[in-house]
Design a protein around this motif. Structure first.
Motif, PDB file in Angstrom:
ATOM      1  N   GLU A   9       0.813  -1.208   0.000  1.00  0.00           N
ATOM      2  CA  GLU A   9       0.000   0.000   0.000  1.00  0.00           C
ATOM      3  C   GLU A   9       0.853   1.267   0.000  1.00  0.00           C
ATOM      4  O   GLU A   9       0.559   2.235  -0.696  1.00  0.00           O
ATOM      5  N   MET A  27      -6.004   4.754  -5.631  1.00  0.00           N
ATOM      6  CA  MET A  27      -5.125   5.305  -4.603  1.00  0.00           C
ATOM      7  C   MET A  27      -5.045   6.822  -4.703  1.00  0.00           C
ATOM      8  O   MET A  27      -5.046   7.522  -3.694  1.00  0.00           O
ATOM      9  N   ARG A  78      -7.353   8.829  -5.713  1.00  0.00           N
ATOM     10  CA  ARG A  78      -8.589   9.345  -5.110  1.00  0.00           C
ATOM     11  C   ARG A  78      -8.478   9.340  -3.601  1.00  0.00           C
ATOM     12  O   ARG A  78      -8.859  10.285  -2.924  1.00  0.00           O
ATOM     13  N   ARG A  79      -7.955   8.228  -3.057  1.00  0.00           N
ATOM     14  CA  ARG A  79      -7.834   8.137  -1.603  1.00  0.00           C
ATOM     15  C   ARG A  79      -6.895   9.195  -1.063  1.00  0.00           C
ATOM     16  O   ARG A  79      -7.058   9.676   0.042  1.00  0.00           O
ATOM     17  N   TYR A 138     -15.849   3.122  -4.133  1.00  0.00           N
ATOM     18  CA  TYR A 138     -15.560   2.150  -3.084  1.00  0.00           C
ATOM     19  C   TYR A 138     -16.316   0.842  -3.320  1.00  0.00           C
ATOM     20  O   TYR A 138     -15.800  -0.237  -3.049  1.00  0.00           O
ATOM     21  N   ILE A 181      -5.928  -1.021  -3.236  1.00  0.00           N
ATOM     22  CA  ILE A 181      -7.134  -1.350  -2.478  1.00  0.00           C
ATOM     23  C   ILE A 181      -6.732  -2.371  -1.417  1.00  0.00           C
ATOM     24  O   ILE A 181      -6.355  -3.488  -1.756  1.00  0.00           O
TER      25      ILE A 181
END
Ligand SMILES: Nc1ncnc2c1ncn2[C@@H]1O[C@H](COP(=O)(O)OP(=O)(O)O)[C@@H](O)[C@H]1O
Ligand SMILES: [Mg+2]
Lengths: 247, 344
Positions: free
Chosen positions: A75, A107, A109-110, B220, B239
């Motif tokens: 991640e 990712m 977007r996150r 999501y 993810i």
């Protein structure tokens, strides 16, 4: 000499008791194309998997974007702009091409970026085929289109380091040439590329620097143009590639 | 049997079938994302219903203590790492393990839910059950996430037994029934349709539509489907499997809790009733091969109808008949293909 974006030192990776990669060191500079060539089973896929954190490292160190990792987590690497186009593509077969691409930007977007529509436009400009097939399920694509989608999906993350595992595998020479041209353009824009290939001739033509991996160890390394002229490489990889084209 | 009775039985069957369908969807979702055959799904049903019943009787439901205890353990286990990470992640973590549980405790202990209207009590009951999903995932399944399907199943059975035992401690051995959401009833031809049946059908349909929109339209939701479809591909997009697992378990708890609250006025719920209800959802899910949502929902509806009609013809054997259904289905499925393959 500029600062390396990726620096792998003394990396070893094992499956259980069996070590598949032994004490490998390599560097990739920003905007540079580096290739790792070597025969089937040499440990190329294992090496890439360990660098991005899909597999745990048994020993050694990965430095990426100024940070040193003794234990790489997938991640963190993805968040730091490292992206892998895996050998098996790993697409979301039941989803549309468009959804596959949008998930490539997950990712980003996150992390708070909201620019996936712009990125999508540039990806569609690179791969017009994907735009035509945007609503089609990914599982219905041809082999070449799948590879384009896998690369397009990776580009949606706006990578700083793009790693590709045998992108030419199973593709027609024409498509390979097109994909390699796109890789050259990306590098010209500053993306660092780590390209793993069995198709040594094409890879060495494209790359700035090359490593030869044999049974888990770096057997040889050097500037790509010099490697192509090396007698051992010519005999083991280029001769073979000419005799039985990988594509 | 005349037409009137048949219609009555069909109505009953469709209403319980709707609940089984919800549970079947939750089971398919949890299995697809985490590979856990989630046996304790039914416990969320019982906890939802019995938590609501506790409010009505002016008692403090044990659900609250479970929620607080799990939050506390998670605070101990994950607190240090979250602290080191700092920033927004740490604040989010605190909101989950300190702020939310504190709010719930305040609402239950100081808010006098006994005096609240039914709908508010129901929402509070749901709010207590929902976090149990991600909490249990974090503490029970995340540590063994890479284990085989069989191993995960054994863990699920153990968790089921633990939750049933806790249910007995929390709610006692007596059954509970809650008042219906609506006393209204309508005569349609010769059939009497109760307001509660419409509530169940409407709420189930609403939940199913909401789930559909979440999975089809939001990033999501797509990320969760991606994890179910291709775990490695999803991880390479950043993810996190853990994150997807927590969301899947959150849905499982919300769906279970909501189902319990919906059927509590129709059926008497005991601390161990959830298992049988969940099992019927499971039969539906198996019909769908633990993979197809629409087939699972249709299978669950069929289970509801079968149960209702067999209770008329041979009420002593009603459960036997329902679970016998699973045998030909299993035979047919295993003969037809090997869809639920063990991942390596
Ligand atoms: N999942 C695995 N388990 C055990 N051994 C593996 C696994 N994957 C690859 N290997 C072994 O590791 C070595 C390197 O494999 P790989 O990295 O796939 O090579 P390459 O990508 O260069 O063809 C091979 O000997 C292969 O048999
Ligand atoms: Mg390989």
């Amino acid at each position: 000499m500029s600062e390396a974006l990726l620096e792998v030192s003394d990396l070893s990776v094992a499956y259980g008791q069996i070590e598949a990669v032994h004490h490998v060191s390599l560097r990739v500079l920003p905007g540079q194309i580096v290739t790792v060539i070597g025969p089937n089973g040499a440990g190329k896929t294992t090496l890439l998997s360990a660098i991005i954190g899909l597999l745990p490292c048994k020993g050694g160190m990965v430095r990426y974007a100024g940070e040193a990792y003794a234990r790489v987590t997938l991640e963190k690497m993805v968040a730091a702009g490292m992206v892998l186009v895996p050998e098996k593509r790993e697409l979301f077969a039941e989803m549309s091409v468009l959804d596959n691409l949008l998930l490539g930007a997950f990712m980003r977007r996150r992390l708070g970026f909201r620019d996936e529509r712009q990125t999508l436009a540039t990806v569609f400009a690179l791969f017009p085929r994907l735009k035509e097939r945007a609503q089609q399920r990914a599982g219905t694509l041809s082999g070449g289109e799948r590879q384009m989608l896998a690369i397009g999906r990776a580009l949606m993350a706006r990578p700083r380091l793009l790693m590709l595992d045998e992108p030419s595998l199973g593709l027609a020479p024409l498509i390979v040439r097109e994909i390699f041209r796109i890789l050259a353009d990306l590098a010209a824009e500053g993306v660092a590329i780590l390209l793993v290939e069995q198709n040594a001739r094409a890879a060495l033509q494209l790359a700035d620097y090359g490593y030869v991996l044999e049974t888990g160890e770096i057997a040889l390394s050097g500037r790509a143009d010099e490697l192509s002229e090396d007698a051992r490489v010519a005999e083991s990889y280029l001769g073979q590639a000419a005799g039985c084209p990988v594509a | 049997m005349d037409l009137q009775i048949a219609l009555l039985l069909a109505q009953d069957g469709v209403v319980s079938g709707a609940i089984y369908a919800l549970l079947a969807l939750a089971l398919v979702l949890v299995f697809a994302v985490t590979r856990v055959v989630f046996i304790p799904q039914g416990e969320f049903v019982a906890y939802g219903a019995l938590t609501l019943a506790s409010f009505q009787m002016g008692k403090i439901p044990g659900t609250l203590w479970l929620l607080l205890a799990l939050a506390f353990v998670i605070l101990l286990v994950d607190g240090p790492a979250a602290w080191r990470q700092g920033g927004r992640g740490f604040l989010l973590f605190l909101a989950q393990v300190v702020l939310y549980p504190a709010l719930m405790a305040a609402a239950v202990l100081l808010g006098q839910p006994h005096a609240w209207p039914l709908w508010a009590q129901s929402l509070l009951a749901l709010a207590l059950v929902a976090p149990l999903g991600p909490q249990l995932y974090r503490l029970v399944f995340q540590p063994v996430a890479e284990a085989s399907v069989l191993m995960l199943l054994i863990v699920a059975v153990a968790l089921h037994l633990a939750l049933v035992g806790l249910g007995l401690v929390f709610f006692g051995a007596e059954g509970s029934r809650t008042p219906p959401f609506s006393e209204a009833s309508w005569e349609v031809g010769s059939l009497v349709v109760s307001g509660q049946s419409l509530w169940v059908l409407g709420a189930s349909a609403g939940l199913i539509v909401a789930l559909y929109l979440f999975f089809e339209k939001t990033l999501y939701g797509k990320a969760l489907r991606a994890t179910a479809m291709n775990r490695i591909g999803a991880r390479l997009m950043g993810i996190s499997t853990t994150f997807a697992g927590k969301i899947a378990f959150l849905f499982a708890a919300v769906i279970g809790g909501a189902s319990g609250i919906l059927i509590a006025p129709i059926t008497t719920i005991y601390y161990d009733t959830g298992f049988l209800i969940g099992l019927k959802g499971f039969v539906g899910a198996i019909v769908g091969g633990l993979a197809s949502y629409p087939v699972a929902a249709a299978g669950a509806l069929l289970v509801g109808l079968l149960e209702s009609f067999s209770s008329f013809w041979a009420s002593a054997y009603k459960e036997v008949l329902v679970f016998t259904l699973i045998i030909p289905v299993l035979l047919w499925r295993s003969w037809q293909s090997h869809q639920v393959e063990e991942e390596e």
